[in-house]
Motif scaffolding. Structure first.
Motif, mmCIF file in Angstrom:
data_model
loop_
_atom_site.group_PDB
_atom_site.id
_atom_site.type_symbol
_atom_site.label_atom_id
_atom_site.label_comp_id
_atom_site.label_asym_id
_atom_site.label_seq_id
_atom_site.Cartn_x
_atom_site.Cartn_y
_atom_site.Cartn_z
ATOM 1 N N ASN A 22 0.815 -1.202 0.000
ATOM 2 C CA ASN A 22 0.000 0.000 0.000
ATOM 3 C C ASN A 22 0.853 1.258 0.000
ATOM 4 O O ASN A 22 0.378 2.334 -0.272
ATOM 5 C CB ASN A 22 -0.912 0.002 1.231
ATOM 6 N N SER A 23 2.144 1.130 0.330
ATOM 7 C CA SER A 23 2.957 2.325 0.463
ATOM 8 C C SER A 23 3.990 2.412 -0.647
ATOM 9 O O SER A 23 4.228 1.468 -1.384
ATOM 10 C CB SER A 23 3.651 2.322 1.829
ATOM 11 N N GLY A 24 4.591 3.573 -0.757
ATOM 12 C CA GLY A 24 5.649 3.757 -1.739
ATOM 13 C C GLY A 24 5.109 4.048 -3.128
ATOM 14 O O GLY A 24 3.903 4.130 -3.365
ATOM 15 N N GLU A 25 6.043 4.213 -4.025
ATOM 16 C CA GLU A 25 5.703 4.581 -5.401
ATOM 17 C C GLU A 25 5.074 3.433 -6.190
ATOM 18 O O GLU A 25 4.501 3.646 -7.244
ATOM 19 C CB GLU A 25 6.956 5.085 -6.126
ATOM 20 N N LYS A 26 5.183 2.185 -5.690
ATOM 21 C CA LYS A 26 4.630 1.041 -6.414
ATOM 22 C C LYS A 26 3.403 0.453 -5.745
ATOM 23 O O LYS A 26 2.891 -0.565 -6.165
ATOM 24 C CB LYS A 26 5.701 -0.040 -6.564
ATOM 25 N N GLY A 27 2.908 1.093 -4.699
ATOM 26 C CA GLY A 27 1.742 0.593 -3.991
ATOM 27 C C GLY A 27 0.462 0.810 -4.791
ATOM 28 O O GLY A 27 0.424 1.577 -5.757
ATOM 29 N N ARG A 34 -1.898 7.708 -9.964
ATOM 30 C CA ARG A 34 -1.299 7.898 -11.297
ATOM 31 C C ARG A 34 -2.322 7.676 -12.409
ATOM 32 O O ARG A 34 -2.376 8.429 -13.379
ATOM 33 C CB ARG A 34 -0.098 6.972 -11.479
ATOM 34 N N ARG A 35 -3.145 6.637 -12.270
ATOM 35 C CA ARG A 35 -4.175 6.386 -13.296
ATOM 36 C C ARG A 35 -5.163 7.538 -13.354
ATOM 37 O O ARG A 35 -5.579 7.968 -14.433
ATOM 38 C CB ARG A 35 -4.890 5.073 -13.016
ATOM 39 N N ALA A 36 -5.541 8.070 -12.198
ATOM 40 C CA ALA A 36 -6.454 9.213 -12.161
ATOM 41 C C ALA A 36 -5.805 10.435 -12.807
ATOM 42 O O ALA A 36 -6.461 11.192 -13.528
ATOM 43 C CB ALA A 36 -6.859 9.516 -10.725
ATOM 44 N N GLN A 37 -4.502 10.627 -12.573
ATOM 45 C CA GLN A 37 -3.789 11.764 -13.158
ATOM 46 C C GLN A 37 -3.676 11.636 -14.682
ATOM 47 O O GLN A 37 -3.645 12.646 -15.377
ATOM 48 C CB GLN A 37 -2.397 11.906 -12.535
ATOM 49 N N GLU A 38 -3.610 10.413 -15.181
ATOM 50 C CA GLU A 38 -3.602 10.219 -16.639
ATOM 51 C C GLU A 38 -4.926 10.685 -17.234
ATOM 52 O O GLU A 38 -4.965 11.256 -18.314
ATOM 53 C CB GLU A 38 -3.354 8.751 -16.984
ATOM 54 N N PHE A 39 -5.998 10.455 -16.511
ATOM 55 C CA PHE A 39 -7.323 10.884 -16.954
ATOM 56 C C PHE A 39 -7.487 12.387 -16.796
ATOM 57 O O PHE A 39 -8.049 13.064 -17.647
ATOM 58 C CB PHE A 39 -8.391 10.126 -16.149
ATOM 59 N N ASP A 40 -6.986 12.930 -15.670
ATOM 60 C CA ASP A 40 -7.100 14.363 -15.380
ATOM 61 C C ASP A 40 -5.788 14.842 -14.767
ATOM 62 O O ASP A 40 -5.551 14.682 -13.573
ATOM 63 C CB ASP A 40 -8.259 14.612 -14.411
ATOM 64 N N PRO A 41 -4.909 15.448 -15.578
ATOM 65 C CA PRO A 41 -3.589 15.876 -15.099
ATOM 66 C C PRO A 41 -3.626 16.915 -13.971
ATOM 67 O O PRO A 41 -2.619 17.139 -13.298
ATOM 68 C CB PRO A 41 -2.925 16.474 -16.339
ATOM 69 N N SER A 42 -4.756 17.544 -13.736
ATOM 70 C CA SER A 42 -4.824 18.542 -12.661
ATOM 71 C C SER A 42 -4.915 17.906 -11.271
ATOM 72 O O SER A 42 -4.781 18.594 -10.268
ATOM 73 C CB SER A 42 -6.010 19.481 -12.877
ATOM 74 N N ILE A 43 -5.125 16.598 -11.194
ATOM 75 C CA ILE A 43 -5.195 15.908 -9.903
ATOM 76 C C ILE A 43 -3.799 15.922 -9.289
ATOM 77 O O ILE A 43 -2.831 15.493 -9.918
ATOM 78 C CB ILE A 43 -5.714 14.467 -10.063
ATOM 79 N N PRO A 44 -3.665 16.441 -8.052
ATOM 80 C CA PRO A 44 -2.334 16.528 -7.431
ATOM 81 C C PRO A 44 -1.846 15.171 -6.941
ATOM 82 O O PRO A 44 -2.628 14.224 -6.801
ATOM 83 C CB PRO A 44 -2.563 17.471 -6.252
ATOM 84 N N ARG A 45 -0.549 15.098 -6.666
ATOM 85 C CA ARG A 45 0.018 13.915 -6.022
ATOM 86 C C ARG A 45 -0.673 13.774 -4.672
ATOM 87 O O ARG A 45 -0.866 14.745 -3.960
ATOM 88 C CB ARG A 45 1.516 14.103 -5.827
ATOM 89 N N LEU A 46 -1.053 12.579 -4.311
ATOM 90 C CA LEU A 46 -1.857 12.351 -3.118
ATOM 91 C C LEU A 46 -1.412 11.065 -2.444
ATOM 92 O O LEU A 46 -1.125 10.074 -3.123
ATOM 93 C CB LEU A 46 -3.333 12.254 -3.542
ATOM 94 N N THR A 47 -1.343 11.078 -1.124
ATOM 95 C CA THR A 47 -0.961 9.886 -0.369
ATOM 96 C C THR A 47 -2.067 9.557 0.635
ATOM 97 O O THR A 47 -2.896 10.416 0.947
ATOM 98 C CB THR A 47 0.347 10.120 0.417
ATOM 99 N N PRO A 48 -2.081 8.346 1.163
ATOM 100 C CA PRO A 48 -3.056 8.033 2.212
ATOM 101 C C PRO A 48 -2.920 8.977 3.409
ATOM 102 O O PRO A 48 -3.910 9.346 4.032
ATOM 103 C CB PRO A 48 -2.720 6.584 2.601
ATOM 104 N N HIS A 49 -1.697 9.398 3.717
ATOM 105 C CA HIS A 49 -1.506 10.339 4.828
ATOM 106 C C HIS A 49 -2.174 11.678 4.519
ATOM 107 O O HIS A 49 -2.724 12.318 5.422
ATOM 108 C CB HIS A 49 -0.019 10.543 5.118
#
Length: 102
Positions: free
Chosen positions: A3-8, A15-30
């Motif tokens: 669940n954690s890290g760049e490969k979780g 990342r898939r959501a950002q491909e659909f909408d590039p305005s979505i910011p980087r987001l973590t569970p925290h």
């Protein structure tokens, strides 16, 4: 499944959501945890309940971490306090929520 890290799974979903909408910011569970706690406190949730929700050792830790995020909260507190004051008529003026000392 990780669940954690760049490969979780969560990072992949973002990342898939950002491909659909590039305005979505980087987001973590925290980030989601931080947002949920901040919104709960800002909306008036019992701080002890938020403390338990987050697993913090003290309510002070919860408030120190999350309660300072909303600058307009002071205005909201002032408005609520003003709304709780009964209307009073001054001897020579309009109605107001407080009476000046004579």
């Amino acid at each position: 499944m990780r669940n954690s890290g760049e490969k979780g799974w969560f990072a992949n979903a973002v990342r898939r959501a950002q491909e659909f909408d590039p305005s979505i910011p980087r987001l973590t569970p925290h980030d989601l945890r931080h947002t949920a706690a901040s919104l709960a406190i800002s909306s008036g949730a019992n701080v002890k309940a938020v403390q338990r929700m987050l697993g913090h050792a003290s309510a002070a830790m919860t408030l120190d971490t999350y309660a300072d995020l909303f600058d307009d909260d002071l205005d909201a507190v002032a408005t609520r306090l003003n709304d709780q004051m009964p209307l009073m008529a001054l001897p020579s003026g309009p109605q107001t929520r407080y009476a000046r000392p004579q």
